[in-house]
Design a protein around this motif. Structure first.
Motif, PDB file in Angstrom:
ATOM      1  N   GLY A 178    -104.571 -66.461 -22.467  1.00 29.54           N
ATOM      2  CA  GLY A 178    -104.430 -67.635 -21.611  1.00 29.54           C
ATOM      3  C   GLY A 178    -103.506 -67.369 -20.439  1.00 29.54           C
ATOM      4  N   GLY A 179    -103.287 -68.411 -19.644  1.00 29.54           N
ATOM      5  CA  GLY A 179    -102.412 -68.296 -18.489  1.00 29.54           C
ATOM      6  C   GLY A 179    -103.163 -67.903 -17.225  1.00 29.54           C
ATOM      7  N   GLU A 180    -102.454 -67.942 -16.104  1.00 32.45           N
ATOM      8  CA  GLU A 180    -103.003 -67.564 -14.811  1.00 32.45           C
ATOM      9  C   GLU A 180    -102.030 -66.636 -14.106  1.00 32.45           C
ATOM     10  OE1 GLU A 180    -103.883 -70.984 -12.504  1.00 32.45           O
ATOM     11  OE2 GLU A 180    -105.412 -71.759 -13.884  1.00 32.45           O
ATOM     12  N   LEU A 181    -102.575 -65.730 -13.302  1.00 30.07           N
ATOM     13  CA  LEU A 181    -101.717 -64.808 -12.567  1.00 30.07           C
ATOM     14  C   LEU A 181    -100.728 -65.575 -11.702  1.00 30.07           C
ATOM     15  CD1 LEU A 181    -104.017 -61.905 -11.321  1.00 30.07           C
ATOM     16  CD2 LEU A 181    -102.314 -61.844 -13.144  1.00 30.07           C
ATOM     17  N   SER A 182     -99.460 -65.142 -11.739  1.00 32.27           N
ATOM     18  CA  SER A 182     -98.421 -65.809 -10.962  1.00 32.27           C
ATOM     19  C   SER A 182     -97.345 -64.792 -10.599  1.00 32.27           C
ATOM     20  CB  SER A 182     -97.807 -66.960 -11.771  1.00 32.27           C
ATOM     21  OG  SER A 182     -96.647 -67.461 -11.129  1.00 32.27           O
ATOM     22  N   ASP A 183     -96.881 -64.876  -9.351  1.00 35.43           N
ATOM     23  CA  ASP A 183     -95.775 -64.022  -8.919  1.00 35.43           C
ATOM     24  C   ASP A 183     -94.489 -64.836  -8.797  1.00 35.43           C
ATOM     25  OD1 ASP A 183     -96.355 -65.568  -6.744  1.00 35.43           O
ATOM     26  OD2 ASP A 183     -96.667 -63.916  -5.338  1.00 35.43           O
ATOM     27  N   ALA A 184     -94.341 -65.831  -9.670  1.00 41.13           N
ATOM     28  CA  ALA A 184     -93.180 -66.718  -9.611  1.00 41.13           C
ATOM     29  C   ALA A 184     -91.875 -65.984  -9.918  1.00 41.13           C
ATOM     30  CB  ALA A 184     -93.357 -67.884 -10.589  1.00 41.13           C
ATOM     31  N   ASP A 185     -91.933 -64.892 -10.676  1.00 42.73           N
ATOM     32  CA  ASP A 185     -90.725 -64.124 -10.976  1.00 42.73           C
ATOM     33  C   ASP A 185     -90.133 -63.597  -9.666  1.00 42.73           C
ATOM     34  OD1 ASP A 185     -89.065 -61.716 -11.663  1.00 42.73           O
ATOM     35  OD2 ASP A 185     -89.649 -62.285 -13.702  1.00 42.73           O
ATOM     36  N   TYR A 186     -88.823 -63.802  -9.489  1.00 43.93           N
ATOM     37  CA  TYR A 186     -88.210 -63.450  -8.204  1.00 43.93           C
ATOM     38  C   TYR A 186     -88.213 -61.949  -7.943  1.00 43.93           C
ATOM     39  CZ  TYR A 186     -83.958 -61.806 -10.578  1.00 43.93           C
ATOM     40  OH  TYR A 186     -83.072 -61.113 -11.366  1.00 43.93           O
ATOM     41  N   GLU A 187     -88.392 -61.139  -8.985  1.00 42.67           N
ATOM     42  CA  GLU A 187     -88.404 -59.692  -8.800  1.00 42.67           C
ATOM     43  C   GLU A 187     -89.806 -59.147  -8.505  1.00 42.67           C
ATOM     44  OE1 GLU A 187     -86.665 -58.309 -12.424  1.00 42.67           O
ATOM     45  OE2 GLU A 187     -84.658 -58.230 -11.547  1.00 42.67           O
TER      46      GLU A 187
END
Length: 278
Positions: free
Chosen positions: A177-186
């Protein structure tokens, strides 16, 4: 946690590892290796299943700089860090040519995109498998479950006045599950990359070798659904073992300030009295 990044706080990319080793399990030994990891847990890299049940392929990458550089590194404080990460696959039921893996990208100081597998430090109370699941979710947005171990990579680098020996335990995960995300600040970018393109996409040679070996593990498991189910069931652990507890404690101490440097005072020899004062 140190990353291969070009930001001010993370200098591992600029100071490339001086030594790197990949220790993968053979696909034919997958069930035996998985059972060993499940029953006795991860052991110290020098002993146990990972030392006796795996085939090690070593590549030495030495930095130039002469003897002076080596002497400077010897004076640095040496520390050990232990991480876990994963190669998360979109859908193991698809044909090999249609499989994709989630990668993360970071910009280095030269503006280049560096693609790698998600990974991070083992934290207190975690097993290595739990760390891999957490890091994959935090850095890619994809929820996964561990299917099998892929082996470990260890290397040396210098960061913030320390000479670090880092060991990363990698696992094969399947997406649930889930969706690709670049929310991590690194993380600068995330992407699904076809499995056959990983050796060209990944920046670091040790991870490229791991990706090539992963295709054999995937094919071996996909050919036997019973074996796949057994491997996935044996990869579920909830209590960290002694090695993981010690690794988490070392990781927690990594940010402690360095002890003050001790000045070395030269001992002065007593002067000889003049010849006439004897």
């Amino acid at each position: 946690m140190p990353k291969r990044s070009g930001t001010a706080g993370h200098v591992e990319e600029e100071l490339r590892p001086t030594h790197s080793r990949v220790s993968p399990p053979k696909p034919s030994d997958l069930v035996a290796v998985t059972a060993k990891v499940t029953k006795t847990g991860l052991t110290h890299p020098a002993v146990g299943a990972e030392a006796t049940s795996t085939t090690s392929k070593s590549t030495n990458r030495r930095r130039s700089g002469g003897k002076g550089t080596e002497r400077n590194q010897e004076r640095l404080r040496t520390v050990r860090e232990t991480s876990a990460g994963g190669l998360v696959i979109s859908d193991l039921d698809l044909p090999d040519a249609e499989l994709c893996a989630a990668l993360i990208g970071r910009m280095d100081r030269r503006g280049r995109m560096m693609w790698s597998l998600p990974k991070g430090h083992i934290e207190t109370g975690e097993t290595a498998e739990q760390t891999a699941i957490r890091e994959v979710a935090e850095e890619t947005g994809i929820s996964g479950t561990v299917v099998a171990p892929l082996g470990k990579i260890d290397y040396w680098f210098v960061s913030e006045g320390r000479r670090i020996h880092k060991t990363v335990h990698h696992y094969l995960l399947r997406s649930i599950g889930g969706e690709l995300s670049d929310a991590d600040y690194e993380v600068s970018e995330v992407a699904w990359v076809p499995l056959e393109e990983l050796p060209r996409k990944l920046t670091y040679s040790d991870e490229r070798r791991l990706a090539r070996m992963a295709r054999g593990v995937i094919a071996d498991l996909a050919a036997d659904p019973t074996r796949l189910a057994q491997s996935e069931a044996e990869s579920i652990r909830t209590e960290p073992n002694a090695y993981e507890r010690a690794a988490a404690a070392r990781n927690q101490r990594r940010n402690e300030p360095l002890p003050p440097a001790r000045s070395r005072r030269r001992r002065r020899r007593p002067r000889r009295p003049p010849a006439g004062d004897a």
